[in-house]
Design a protein around this motif. Structure first.
Motif, short mmCIF file in Angstrom:
data_model
loop_
_atom_site.label_atom_id
_atom_site.label_comp_id
_atom_site.label_asym_id
_atom_site.label_seq_id
_atom_site.Cartn_x
_atom_site.Cartn_y
_atom_site.Cartn_z
N THR A 168 0.85 -1.19 0.00
CA THR A 168 0.00 0.00 0.00
C THR A 168 0.88 1.24 0.00
OG1 THR A 168 -1.66 -1.20 1.31
CG2 THR A 168 -1.89 1.20 1.18
N PRO A 169 1.12 1.83 -1.16
CA PRO A 169 1.99 3.01 -1.23
C PRO A 169 1.42 4.19 -0.46
CG PRO A 169 1.56 2.07 -3.41
CD PRO A 169 0.62 1.41 -2.47
N ASP A 170 2.31 5.00 0.10
CA ASP A 170 1.92 6.19 0.86
C ASP A 170 1.96 7.40 -0.08
OD1 ASP A 170 1.58 8.30 2.60
OD2 ASP A 170 2.77 7.39 4.20
N VAL A 171 0.82 7.70 -0.68
CA VAL A 171 0.74 8.78 -1.67
C VAL A 171 0.99 10.14 -1.00
CG1 VAL A 171 -0.74 9.93 -3.36
CG2 VAL A 171 -0.87 7.44 -3.07
N VAL A 172 0.41 10.33 0.16
CA VAL A 172 0.54 11.63 0.85
C VAL A 172 2.00 11.91 1.18
CG1 VAL A 172 -0.05 12.90 2.94
CG2 VAL A 172 -1.81 11.58 1.76
N ALA A 173 2.71 10.91 1.71
CA ALA A 173 4.12 11.10 2.06
C ALA A 173 4.95 11.41 0.83
CB ALA A 173 4.65 9.86 2.78
N ALA A 174 4.67 10.72 -0.28
CA ALA A 174 5.42 10.95 -1.53
C ALA A 174 5.20 12.38 -2.02
CB ALA A 174 5.00 9.94 -2.59
#
Length: 380
Positions: A169-175
């Motif tokens: 589950t990639p962390d879009v917000v952090a990226a």
């Protein structure tokens, strides 16, 4: 004990580095040497040539540099025949490594090839050379095991290292925070390729497509990870020559995974990068352009209707593929717009790509190292 390894491009460097990380605890005193990139060097490889000297893709570019590449291969072969390492490990780069492996195996040096050449996609006749060249094949896709086993080539499925490196589950917000992008921005990541030839043929069409997308939505943000400073400067040169420098695009030094994680959709050159995009569960358009003469030669060699790894693994066109003349700016823009705007399609892709991720997930460092150790043990 010494082991020799060769990688010719970044994807092989990553594969071999994972293998080295698994081998080191078992062989703490071993010498690892050959040709590799920064990731292999971090794991203790002594590289006799810069990996960049081998990094070339495409039929005609290889022919133009044949004498140089053959000279490196011959020098390394002579060195290894004199030294007789416990094993030779070729990390991908089959045009160079299989020829070297064939000579070493004939001289009694066991050879391991890490990541099976895509004989299921094209050049199936290469299996005869593999039979002569490879003592043990390591494959990264489950369906490949049966192909090599039927051909009588000892084989191990070890999983794909990217499936371990990329979170389920990639962390879009952090990226987006890392890249200074608003959390609610509409982000398109553009990946024309890491090789100079890919940048040459893909950049202008990709950027012209970006210009057309901006006409539909002026709020779109564009991000493009660059493999190195040389690639970045060439990209900027091509953009300027095409009069596209007014398109605002954030160029990154590396950070390809951050750029993919931050994206709503990705325009990507066919290759390993398309699998990375799938593992990040992102909609994409896969495209590829090359020298026209090379296209006319290679277009007849494929065995199946897909070239993108996500589509090959799915056995269907999950995402669009646009090749050569079909990869024109208008077609790219239209296909990307669908990836951005079709919410049900995006949801389906997330589920399919999640299933794909699970199928590729293994402890690749441990399993590939175990296979190499067995090869070494059999020759003691």
């Amino acid at each position: 004990m010494s082991l020799a390894l060769v990688a010719g491009e970044p994807s092989g460097d990553m594969l071999a580095a994972r293998l080295l990380s698994g081998l080191r605890p078992h062989l703490p005193q071993a010498r690892f040497h050959g040709i590799g990139g920064p990731k292999m060097i971090e794991q203790g490889l002594e590289s006799h040539w810069p990996m960049d000297q081998l990094t070339v893709r495409g039929l005609l570019p290889v022919l133009l540099r044949y004498r140089e590449l053959k000279g490196i291969q011959n020098q390394l072969r002579d060195q290894l025949l004199a030294e007789r390492p416990a094993a030779f490990i070729g990390a991908d780069y089959p045009g160079f490594n299989l020829g070297l492996e064939e000579q070493l195996k004939a001289a009694g040096i066991p050879t391991v090839h890490y990541i099976g050449p895509q004989i299921w996609a094209w050049r199936g006749g290469r299996i005869k050379k593999i039979q002569r060249a490879v003592s043990h094949m390591l494959v990264v896709f489950p369906f490949e095991e049966e192909i090599y086993r039927k051909a009588g080539v000892p084989v191990s499925y070890v999983g794909h290292p990217l499936a371990e490196l990329i979170p389920l589950t990639p962390d879009v917000v952090a990226a987006r925070r890392q890249l200074g992008l608003a959390e609610d921005a509409s982000v398109v990541t553009i990946m024309p390729g890491s090789r100079m030839s890919e940048i040459k043929y893909n950049t202008v069409a990709f950027m012209q497509a970006a210009k057309l997308l901006l006409q539909r939505d002026r709020t779109l943000r564009f991000v493009a990870p660059m493999a190195g400073e040389r690639q970045k400067q060439y990209f900027l040169q091509l953009v300027a020559q095409a009069g596209l420098q007014d398109i605002e695009i954030q160029l990154l030094d590396g950070q390809s995974h951050t750029a993919i994680a931050a994206a709503d959709a990705v325009m990507v050159a066919s290759g390993t990068a398309s699998l990375e995009v799938a593992l990040f569960k992102k909609p994409m358009v896969i495209a590829y352009r090359m020298m026209e003469l090379e296209w006319q030669i290679l277009r007849h060699f494929g065995y199946q209707p897909w070239i993108g790894l996500p589509n090959i693994l799915a056995r269907e066109f999950l995402v669009p593929e646009l090749l050569q003349h079909d990869a024109n700016p208008q077609a790219l823009a239209d296909a990307m717009w669908k990836q951005l705007s079709d919410a049900p399609h995006r949801e389906r892709l997330v589920q399919r790509f999640t299933d794909m991720h699970h199928s590729l997930l293994r402890n690749s460092a441990a399993e590939s190292a175990a296979a190499v150790l067995k090869v070494i043990e059999r020759t003691k």
